[in-house]
Design an enzyme around this catalytic site. Structure first.
Site, PDB file in Angstrom:
ATOM      1  N   HIS A 148      48.041   7.157  85.695  1.00 35.11           N
ATOM      2  CA  HIS A 148      47.986   7.809  84.397  1.00 35.11           C
ATOM      3  C   HIS A 148      49.184   7.370  83.563  1.00 35.11           C
ATOM      4  O   HIS A 148      50.250   7.106  84.102  1.00 35.11           O
ATOM      5  CB  HIS A 148      48.016   9.332  84.549  1.00 35.11           C
ATOM      6  CG  HIS A 148      46.893   9.857  85.368  1.00 35.11           C
ATOM      7  ND1 HIS A 148      47.011  10.976  86.149  1.00 35.11           N
ATOM      8  CD2 HIS A 148      45.617   9.424  85.526  1.00 35.11           C
ATOM      9  CE1 HIS A 148      45.854  11.206  86.764  1.00 35.11           C
ATOM     10  NE2 HIS A 148      44.993  10.271  86.403  1.00 35.11           N
ATOM     11  N   TYR A 187      56.113  18.292  87.756  1.00 31.75           N
ATOM     12  CA  TYR A 187      56.452  17.256  86.788  1.00 31.75           C
ATOM     13  C   TYR A 187      57.188  17.928  85.636  1.00 31.75           C
ATOM     14  O   TYR A 187      56.626  18.821  85.004  1.00 31.75           O
ATOM     15  CB  TYR A 187      55.210  16.650  86.132  1.00 31.75           C
ATOM     16  CG  TYR A 187      54.129  16.067  86.955  1.00 31.75           C
ATOM     17  CD1 TYR A 187      53.875  14.698  86.867  1.00 31.75           C
ATOM     18  CD2 TYR A 187      53.304  16.845  87.753  1.00 31.75           C
ATOM     19  CE1 TYR A 187      52.828  14.139  87.560  1.00 31.75           C
ATOM     20  CE2 TYR A 187      52.263  16.286  88.465  1.00 31.75           C
ATOM     21  CZ  TYR A 187      52.034  14.927  88.361  1.00 31.75           C
ATOM     22  OH  TYR A 187      50.997  14.364  89.053  1.00 31.75           O
TER      23      TYR A 187
END
EC number: 5.1.3.13
Length: 187
Positions: free
Chosen positions: A62, A132
Site C-alpha cells: 500500500h 501505525y
C-alpha cells in the site's frame, strides 16, 4: 535506542532499549528527539491505526499518492510481522528496491517509512497486532496498491510462520487485483 537506515533511503529501523524486571518490560517505542536526530525532521502525527491479523495475512503493498504522501511509524505490539518497505519514488535511484524488518513483541522494533514509499506487512503468527502512526489522515482518493508478488519486485516472502508451520497467504480482493510496478512508469 539503536537506529539504522534501511537499504531503501527514507526508511529507518528503530530498536528500543528494553528495561525488564519481575514486573515486565518497559520501553520507549517513539521519542521525538531521537527520531528527529536520525531522520532530520519531526514526525507530524495525524492518525493512529491498529490492525490484528492471523498468520499468513499479507496486507499491501500500500502507498499514498505523493504528493501529499503519507509517512508511517509502524510497531508490532503482539505477535510478529515481516515489514516490507518498497521505494516507489519514480525519480529515485533505488526505485523498485525493497528491504524488510522483523517486527515482533520480543525486540519491539519499529519501522519509519517516508512519503513515497510503499508498505506491506505479512503476519507471522495468529493474533499479531500492529500500530501505525500516520502523518496523513486516511484519504481514499490518494490510496494506491501494488501487487506484493510482482516478479519485478522479487520480494522474498517467508514460507513459514513464527511457529515453524507453513504459511498460507491470505490477501484482500483489492490486494490480489493490484497492478505491478510497471504501472508506476506509465505517464
Amino acid at each position: 535506542m539503536r537506529i539504522r537506515e534501511l537499504a531503501v533511503p527514507g526508511a529507518w529501523e528503530f530498536t528500543p532499549r528494553l528495561h525488564g524486571d519481575e514486573r515486565g518490560v518497559f520501553t520507549e517505542s517513539f521519542k521525538a528527539s531521537e527520531f528527529e536526530k536520525a531522520v532530520g525532521r519531526p514526525f507530524e502525527l495525524l492518525q493512529v491505526n491498529m490492525s490484528t491479523s492471523a498468520a499468513g495475512v499479507l496486507r499491501g503493498i500500500h502507498y499514498t499518492e505523493d504528493p501529499p504522501g503519507q509517512a508511517k511509524y509502524v510497531t508490532c505490539v503482539r505477535g510478529a510481522f515481516l515489514d516490507v518497505v518498497v521505494d516507489l519514488r519514480r525519480d529515485s535511484p533505488t526505485f523498485g528496491a525493497w528491504d524488510s524488518v522483523l517486527l515482533d513483541d520480543v525486540d519491539r522494533r519499529s519501522v519509519f517509512l517516508a512519503e513515497g514509499l510503499g508498505h506491506a506487512l505479512l503476519s507471522l503468527a495468529d493474533e499479531s497486532t500492529v500500530t501505525y502512526l500516520c502523518s496523513l489522515e486516511y484519504t481514499p482518493e490518494f490510496d494506491r496498491d501494488l501487487d506484493a508478488f510482482d516478479p519485478e519486485l522479487g520480494i522474498d516472502w517467508p514460507a513459514v510462520g513464527r511457529d515453524g508451520q507453513p504459511l498460507t497467504f491470505v490477501r484482500s480482493a483489492k490486494d490480489i487485483a493490484a497492478p505491478g510496478l510497471r504501472t508506476l512508469l506509465r505517464p
